[in-house]
Design an enzyme around this catalytic site. Sequence first.
Site, mmCIF file in Angstrom:
data_model
loop_
_atom_site.group_PDB
_atom_site.id
_atom_site.type_symbol
_atom_site.label_atom_id
_atom_site.label_comp_id
_atom_site.label_asym_id
_atom_site.label_seq_id
_atom_site.Cartn_x
_atom_site.Cartn_y
_atom_site.Cartn_z
ATOM 1 N N TYR A 102 0.862 -1.186 0.000
ATOM 2 C CA TYR A 102 0.000 0.000 0.000
ATOM 3 C C TYR A 102 0.890 1.224 0.000
ATOM 4 O O TYR A 102 1.556 1.520 0.999
ATOM 5 C CB TYR A 102 -0.917 -0.036 1.222
ATOM 6 C CG TYR A 102 -1.955 1.057 1.289
ATOM 7 C CD1 TYR A 102 -2.236 1.898 0.220
ATOM 8 C CD2 TYR A 102 -2.706 1.231 2.458
ATOM 9 C CE1 TYR A 102 -3.202 2.882 0.302
ATOM 10 C CE2 TYR A 102 -3.676 2.208 2.552
ATOM 11 C CZ TYR A 102 -3.916 3.029 1.476
ATOM 12 O OH TYR A 102 -4.875 4.012 1.563
ATOM 13 N N LYS A 144 -1.623 -1.502 -3.829
ATOM 14 C CA LYS A 144 -2.688 -0.505 -3.820
ATOM 15 C C LYS A 144 -2.007 0.852 -3.930
ATOM 16 O O LYS A 144 -1.274 1.266 -3.032
ATOM 17 C CB LYS A 144 -3.509 -0.599 -2.527
ATOM 18 C CG LYS A 144 -4.579 0.483 -2.394
ATOM 19 C CD LYS A 144 -5.267 0.420 -1.033
ATOM 20 C CE LYS A 144 -6.268 1.561 -0.865
ATOM 21 N NZ LYS A 144 -6.893 1.588 0.480
#
Length: 312
Positions: free
Chosen positions: A142, A170
């Site tokens: 992330y 992400k």
Amino acid sequence: MTLPATPARPFGAVLTAMVTPMSRDGEVDLEAAARLATRLVDEGNDGVVLSGTTGEAPTTHAPEKAELVRAVVEAVGDRAVVVAGAGSNDTVHAVRMAEQAAEAGADGLLVVSPYYSRPTQEGLYRHFATIADATDLPVMLYDIPGRAGVRIAPATYERIAAHPRVVATKDATGDVAAVPGLRARTGLAWYSGDDGLLLPFLAHGAVGIVSVSAHLVGRQFAEAVRRFDAGDHAGALEVFASTLPVVEAMNGAGAQAVMVKAALEVLGVHDNRELRLPNVAATDDDVAQVRDALAASGLLTVSGASAATTLP
């Protein structure tokens, strides 16, 4: 309409970064969490991400996180991917969270860059690798420099992508133009971390999204992805445009958990909008804004009742 996970789409296409429902006295409400996860999967989500920022991970505790995973896996684990956040600026703590999530039945891990500490790129690499080594679960990185204060460099992406369990990222950098090059260098599956950038990310090679707004418009997002995959880009844009009032309301102020919990209360999905400090519940003005957005996206009738989703 749900799009199954594949090697190219290891976590599916549309996942909700799920809020953690609370009781009115501030306790984690596991029954409500199971109901919410079921609703999300019924509405087109391929999976849910638990104990991320929107799930109030900084203010929920280890036993609560594990219990949340168990409850959601029991509710939807045979129909959807359950990804657990294992994010901390303390690598040892993150490893413990990863191990507990695996024991509780999670299908994957979301591992955020260490926030506040602003480590070097070597520190980032070692942090990610140590957590990936801790379990057999696939890992989604992330990258969110706005919260972490540091961005994953291309060379670091390339190094960590060689780890067999690091399979996706992400991306909440907003840097759509960087996606094709990073994908080519790493082979990772790319997921948009910004609701408003779903279509631009798909156009640059991303495979899906980890979304806040998919609490409310998951069916529309799934349909937009389906149409995009089919080459119907105009149709995908038409569907996505219908979600914009919700996307803007959920993300505009940067208080996603606050606004989503207000929306779920308005829709009757949960009976309160409680959060743990330092977050505070939406104000009446916030709730009015949420009502307007839900109505504008066709999710709420004039009378205030939930409306059936009609896709363009």
